[in-house]
Write an enzyme that holds these catalytic residues in place. Structure first.
Site, short mmCIF file in Angstrom:
data_model
loop_
_atom_site.label_atom_id
_atom_site.label_comp_id
_atom_site.label_asym_id
_atom_site.label_seq_id
_atom_site.Cartn_x
_atom_site.Cartn_y
_atom_site.Cartn_z
N GLU A 1 0.83 -1.21 0.00
CA GLU A 1 0.00 0.00 0.00
C GLU A 1 0.86 1.26 0.00
OE1 GLU A 1 -2.99 0.26 -0.65
OE2 GLU A 1 -3.75 -1.76 -0.34
N CYS B 1 -14.04 1.08 -13.99
CA CYS B 1 -14.54 2.45 -13.84
C CYS B 1 -13.34 3.40 -13.89
CB CYS B 1 -15.30 2.59 -12.52
SG CYS B 1 -16.29 4.08 -12.44
N CYS C 1 -18.64 0.79 -18.86
CA CYS C 1 -19.91 0.65 -18.13
C CYS C 1 -20.65 -0.63 -18.51
CB CYS C 1 -20.79 1.86 -18.35
SG CYS C 1 -20.04 3.37 -17.74
N CYS D 1 -19.64 -3.45 -16.32
CA CYS D 1 -19.53 -3.13 -14.90
C CYS D 1 -20.50 -3.96 -14.05
CB CYS D 1 -19.81 -1.64 -14.72
SG CYS D 1 -19.80 -1.16 -13.00
N CYS E 1 -25.83 2.39 -10.58
CA CYS E 1 -25.05 3.59 -10.90
C CYS E 1 -25.94 4.74 -11.38
CB CYS E 1 -24.01 3.25 -11.98
SG CYS E 1 -22.96 4.66 -12.38
FE1 SF4 Z 1 -18.39 3.35 -13.25
FE2 SF4 Z 1 -21.04 3.50 -13.14
FE3 SF4 Z 1 -19.86 2.95 -15.44
FE4 SF4 Z 1 -19.84 1.16 -13.43
S1 SF4 Z 1 -21.61 1.89 -14.57
S2 SF4 Z 1 -18.11 1.72 -14.78
S3 SF4 Z 1 -19.71 2.50 -11.66
S4 SF4 Z 1 -19.68 4.83 -14.29
#
Ligand code: SF4
Length: 414
Positions: free
Chosen positions: A58, A214, A221, A224, A230
């Protein structure tokens, strides 16, 4: 107390939180990158050893890319596999291994903290995030949360750059994401969201999502795992915020988490409307004259003089070619004169300004300084007696130079 932000900026539905945790963890189990510190944290049975491995990774990952860190991390763990081993290392050894990774105070403080654990805490790491942050130098709130959740299973959240981006998008937070008001809200959110039974994995999953899906410029997206939660994506697809009860209030009464009225949602940016940051301060410009003094060593190989920087401040304790900060606008002739005077102190003999050969300029960007090194070289004949009353200095071959605790900027100079 400030009014609570409207519901669209929060996670308040327990069923939604549960679904988000499940989706994120399932994705992480399937898609996470294999990284050496993760392997160690997952296979090491001793919690303190796990904590040490997470801690080292980290600290290295602060301000530095994963791809760069891997090699440094592996060499570090090979050299100092335990906290006790690190506590016995010298600062010179730490700086040598850290050379090229930047932000050198990180390595120094890591070693100081290891010494403190060994000498004052009976060799045992604190286990709660609050204690880690309070007791260990260089361990901030984020690192403490990461160590406590990943190594000791404490259900505490983490907020780093990746988490800021993901949470701001999930909840359409467009106020300045570096402001204390927003940061406080994000910590509340991270603590509320973290999975109680797998806190370390959950935190890593949230960060991994920010690092691989993201991402800042072109988030994926469609792939995701939390897209159905979201708000930014919903706004992009449907052109307006999600229909939650008090959404009408948002933005009208000066919502502390919405974008400022002067910079509303820009549909051409889509989800990358979030997060937003106040404009960064421009790095200050600085010029430094530096001279590569060279001689033939006793075996005929070229050797260079390097000197050690002071033990505090920028690049503390690192080695460099004799260097001198230059006043703005100083003409070349004057530069040579002040540099020649400065070099005389190192070489113990007069240095003719005209003998200095101007090689060129090297630019190096530190976080807050745009540094230009004006590089000169000067071959020396005969024996040069180094004055032990000055800062430490030594002659090194090119190979020794690269193995020394020198900054990337000096490697560029050579
Ligand atoms: Fe990011 Fe929302 Fe796209 Fe997922 S859906 S990658 S959280 S902007």
């Amino acid at each position: 107390a400030p009014a609570p932000p409207p519901a669209r900026h929060l996670f308040s539905d327990p069923a939604e939180i549960e679904a988000l945790r499940g989706n994120l963890l399932a994705w992480y189990d399937k898609c996470k990158r294999d990284l050496p510190w993760r392997t160690l944290a997952a296979t090491e049975p001793d919690a303190d050893r796990r904590a040490y491995a997470v801690w080292v990774s980290e600290i290295m990952l602060q301000q530095t890319q994963v791809a760069t860190v891997i090699d440094y991390y592996n060499r570090w763990m090979q050299k100092w596999p335990t906290l006790q081993a690190l506590a016995q290392a010298s600062l010179e050894e730490v700086n040598e291994l850290w050379a090229g990774l930047g932000y050198y105070s990180r390595g120094k403080r890591l070693q100081e903290a290891a010494r403190k654990v060994v000498s004052e805490l009976d060799g045992r790491m604190p286990r709660m995030a609050e204690d880690l942050q309070k007791l260990l130098p260089g361990v901030g709130r984020y690192t403490a949360g990461a160590i406590a959740s990943i190594s000791y299973g404490q259900a505490t959240g983490v907020v780093d750059g990746n988490v800021i981006r993901v949470l701001c998008r999930l909840r359409c937070i467009g106020a300045d994401s570096s402001s204390p008001a927003v940061i406080d809200r994000l910590w509340d959110m991270a603590n509320a969201l973290v999975d109680r039974s797998r806190p370390g994995d959950f935190n890593q999953a949230l960060m991994e999502l920010g690092a691989t899906v993201c991402v800042p410029k072109a988030p994926l997206c469609g792939e995701c795992p939390v897209k159905q939660h979201c708000q930014a994506r919903r706004r992009k697809l449907f052109g307006k915020p999600a229909p939650v009860p008090d959404v009408e209030d948002c933005g009208v009464g000066g919502c502390p988490l919405c974008p400022p009225a002067t910079e509303p949602w820009d549909s051409s940016l889509g989800v990358t409307n979030f997060p937003r940051k106040a404009a960064k301060k421009q790095p200050r410009a600085a010029r430094t004259a530096t001279c590569v003094l060279e001689r033939r060593g006793c075996h005929g190989a070229l050797e260079y003089l390097i000197v050690q920087r002071p033990s505090s401040g920028l690049l503390a304790g690192l080695w460099e070619f004799p260097s001198l900060p230059l006043a703005q606008g100083l003409q070349e002739e004057k530069q040579r004169e002040v540099l020649a005077d400065h070099l005389q102190a190192w070489t113990g003999r007069p240095v003719a300004a005209g003998g200095l050969r101007l090689i060129g300029e090297v630019v190096h960007i530190f976080s807050h300084i745009h540094q230009t090194y004006v590089v000169y070289s000067l071959p020396l004949d005969g024996d040069v007696i180094l004055d032990p009353a000055l800062s430490p200095s030594r002659w090194v071959t090119e190979e020794e130079f690269h193995a020394s605790a020198v900054s990337t900027a000096m490697k560029k100079v050579l």
